[in-house]
Design a protein around this motif. Structure first.
Motif, short mmCIF file in Angstrom:
data_model
loop_
_atom_site.label_atom_id
_atom_site.label_comp_id
_atom_site.label_asym_id
_atom_site.label_seq_id
_atom_site.Cartn_x
_atom_site.Cartn_y
_atom_site.Cartn_z
N ALA A 97 42.18 41.81 26.98
CA ALA A 97 41.80 42.87 27.92
C ALA A 97 40.44 42.62 28.56
O ALA A 97 40.15 43.14 29.63
N LEU A 98 39.61 41.84 27.90
CA LEU A 98 38.28 41.53 28.44
C LEU A 98 38.28 40.25 29.26
O LEU A 98 37.23 39.82 29.75
N CYS A 99 39.47 39.65 29.42
CA CYS A 99 39.57 38.37 30.15
C CYS A 99 40.65 38.44 31.21
O CYS A 99 41.63 37.68 31.18
N PRO A 100 40.53 39.35 32.17
CA PRO A 100 41.59 39.45 33.18
C PRO A 100 41.60 38.23 34.11
O PRO A 100 40.55 37.72 34.51
N ARG A 101 42.78 37.74 34.41
CA ARG A 101 42.89 36.64 35.36
C ARG A 101 42.57 37.13 36.76
O ARG A 101 43.05 38.17 37.19
N THR A 102 41.75 36.37 37.46
CA THR A 102 41.44 36.73 38.85
C THR A 102 42.45 36.14 39.81
O THR A 102 42.47 36.49 40.99
N GLY A 103 43.29 35.25 39.30
CA GLY A 103 44.29 34.62 40.16
C GLY A 103 43.72 33.39 40.85
O GLY A 103 42.52 33.27 41.07
N ALA A 104 44.61 32.48 41.19
CA ALA A 104 44.19 31.27 41.89
C ALA A 104 43.81 31.59 43.33
O ALA A 104 44.34 32.52 43.93
N ASP A 132 42.65 29.63 38.28
CA ASP A 132 43.21 30.82 37.63
C ASP A 132 42.96 30.73 36.13
O ASP A 132 43.84 30.36 35.35
N LEU A 133 41.74 31.06 35.72
CA LEU A 133 41.34 30.97 34.31
C LEU A 133 40.95 32.35 33.79
O LEU A 133 40.07 33.00 34.36
N PRO A 134 41.57 32.82 32.72
CA PRO A 134 41.13 34.09 32.14
C PRO A 134 39.75 33.97 31.48
O PRO A 134 39.06 34.97 31.31
N GLN A 135 39.36 32.75 31.13
CA GLN A 135 38.10 32.57 30.42
C GLN A 135 36.87 32.70 31.32
O GLN A 135 35.78 33.01 30.85
N GLY A 136 37.01 32.42 32.61
CA GLY A 136 35.84 32.46 33.48
C GLY A 136 36.10 31.71 34.77
O GLY A 136 37.23 31.57 35.23
N ARG A 137 35.00 31.18 35.33
CA ARG A 137 35.08 30.49 36.61
C ARG A 137 34.47 29.10 36.50
O ARG A 137 33.58 28.85 35.68
N LEU A 138 34.95 28.19 37.33
CA LEU A 138 34.41 26.84 37.39
C LEU A 138 33.82 26.62 38.78
O LEU A 138 34.50 26.83 39.79
N PRO A 224 40.63 32.16 23.67
CA PRO A 224 39.49 31.30 23.32
C PRO A 224 38.64 31.01 24.55
O PRO A 224 39.09 30.35 25.49
N VAL A 225 37.43 31.53 24.56
CA VAL A 225 36.56 31.43 25.72
C VAL A 225 35.60 30.25 25.59
O VAL A 225 35.31 29.55 26.55
N ALA A 226 35.08 30.05 24.40
CA ALA A 226 34.22 28.90 24.09
C ALA A 226 34.70 28.31 22.78
O ALA A 226 35.39 28.98 22.00
N GLN A 227 34.35 27.07 22.54
CA GLN A 227 34.78 26.42 21.31
C GLN A 227 33.73 25.41 20.89
O GLN A 227 33.12 24.75 21.73
#
Length: 314
Positions: A97-104, A132-138, A224-227
């Motif tokens: 719920a804290l990682c919504p996809r913003t879409g490609a 399209d990453l739920p973890q963040g942006r590149l 998994p946002v960071a590893q």
């Protein structure tokens, strides 16, 4: 930076203590991003490191850096066996719920970076790759006019349709992954073969739409946002094989006991204690634990120091 009291950072069983200890270990490597698009950083023990701008938790080398705010992270420690060896890692997760996809979307100019790790990069222009990453942006960032002109020429296209052009620019510009837990920066010119900072983008893997590899036992509902990958008992900090290091193995097993899946941890403890494995009641997860136990036991049995461990480089 987290707001916990200083004593919290000294507790190895706390999230903040876990992360602070991992950041302090030069043999620990880090990644942020998603399945198919990520950035990773590592450092040598003899490298001089600086602190990120604004006092954030992390470090910077001449080739890349990391900043973390792990207060909300949920650690998940796990091991994965494969033919001839195994890998291990700790994922820092957040609820879906804290990682919504913003879409490609298309590659686009995103203004200026006001959160750069190095003061000299504050205000540099950057471009969002629209993944399209739920973890963040590149992002790709640069102050170089030529690199910026090449980035501007890609605006409006998609990274999936121009992978070769994007890959070329990933070597000429800084690669930034931003997430709710922090960011990783890989600076232009970093050598991906050196064991240090690197960036990776594969549109074919991205197209699968997964948040992580199927072999990683991440609980349902977590992303998994960071590893980070702590030191391995069969590899040194440069990834070279070495005889089995019992101290390093015990250190990760303690992390696994604290942050791993309780059922897998209990089964492994029973196997270590000598309880026979029951194949008739086995499932995929329990077979994976049994396989881990046997490959690690075989590596630990090599006591004479004349042989290296099984290959763990996968």
């Amino acid at each position: 930076m987290c707001s916990e009291p200083d004593a919290e950072w000294q507790r190895p069983d706390s999230v903040s203590g876990l992360v602070a200890g991992a950041l302090a270990d030069p043999e620990t490597t880090w990644t942020m991003g998603g399945f198919g698009a990520l950035a990773g950083v590592g450092r040598r023990g003899d490298q001089v490191v600086a602190a990120p701008a604004d006092g954030r938790l992390g470090w910077i080398t001449p080739f890349g850096g990391i900043a973390l705010a792990p207060a909300e992270a949920i650690p998940v420690a796990y091991e994965t066996a494969f033919t001839g060896g195994w890998s291990h890692a700790i994922a820092l997760c957040l609820p879906m719920a804290l990682c919504p996809r913003t879409g490609a979307g298309p590659i686009r100019a995103a203004g200026r970076d006001d959160g750069a790790l190095r003061p000299r990069n504050l205000g540099d222009k950057w471009f969002d790759l629209g993944l399209d990453l739920p973890q963040g942006r590149l992002f790709l960032r640069s102050a170089d006019p030529d690199a910026l002109a090449r980035l501007a020429a890609l605006a409006g296209r998609t990274a999936a349709h121009d992978p070769e052009a994007v890959s070329s620019l990933m070597a000429a510009a800084d690669v930034i992954v931003t997430t709710p837990l922090g960011r990783i920066e890989v600076y232009a010119g970093a050598d991906p073969q050196s064991g240090g900072p690197r960036a990776f983008l594969d549109p074919r893997i991205l197209a699968l739409g997964r948040t992580h590899a199927a072999t990683a036992p991440i609980p349902t509902g977590l992303v998994p946002v960071a590893q980070f990958t702590p030191p391995h008992p069969c590899r040194d900090g440069q990834g070279r094989p070495r005889p089995f290091d019992h101290r390093t193995h015990a250190a990760f097993q303690a992390m696994l006991t604290r942050w791993g899946d309780p059922e897998r941890v209990r089964l492994k403890a029973r196997l270590v204690a000598g309880e026979p494995f029951a194949p008739m009641t086995a499932n995929r997860a329990t077979r994976a634990v049994s396989r881990l136990f046997h490959v690690q036991a075989a590596a630990a049995a090599n006591q004479d120091g004349t042989k290296s461990c099984p290959d763990t480089s996968r």
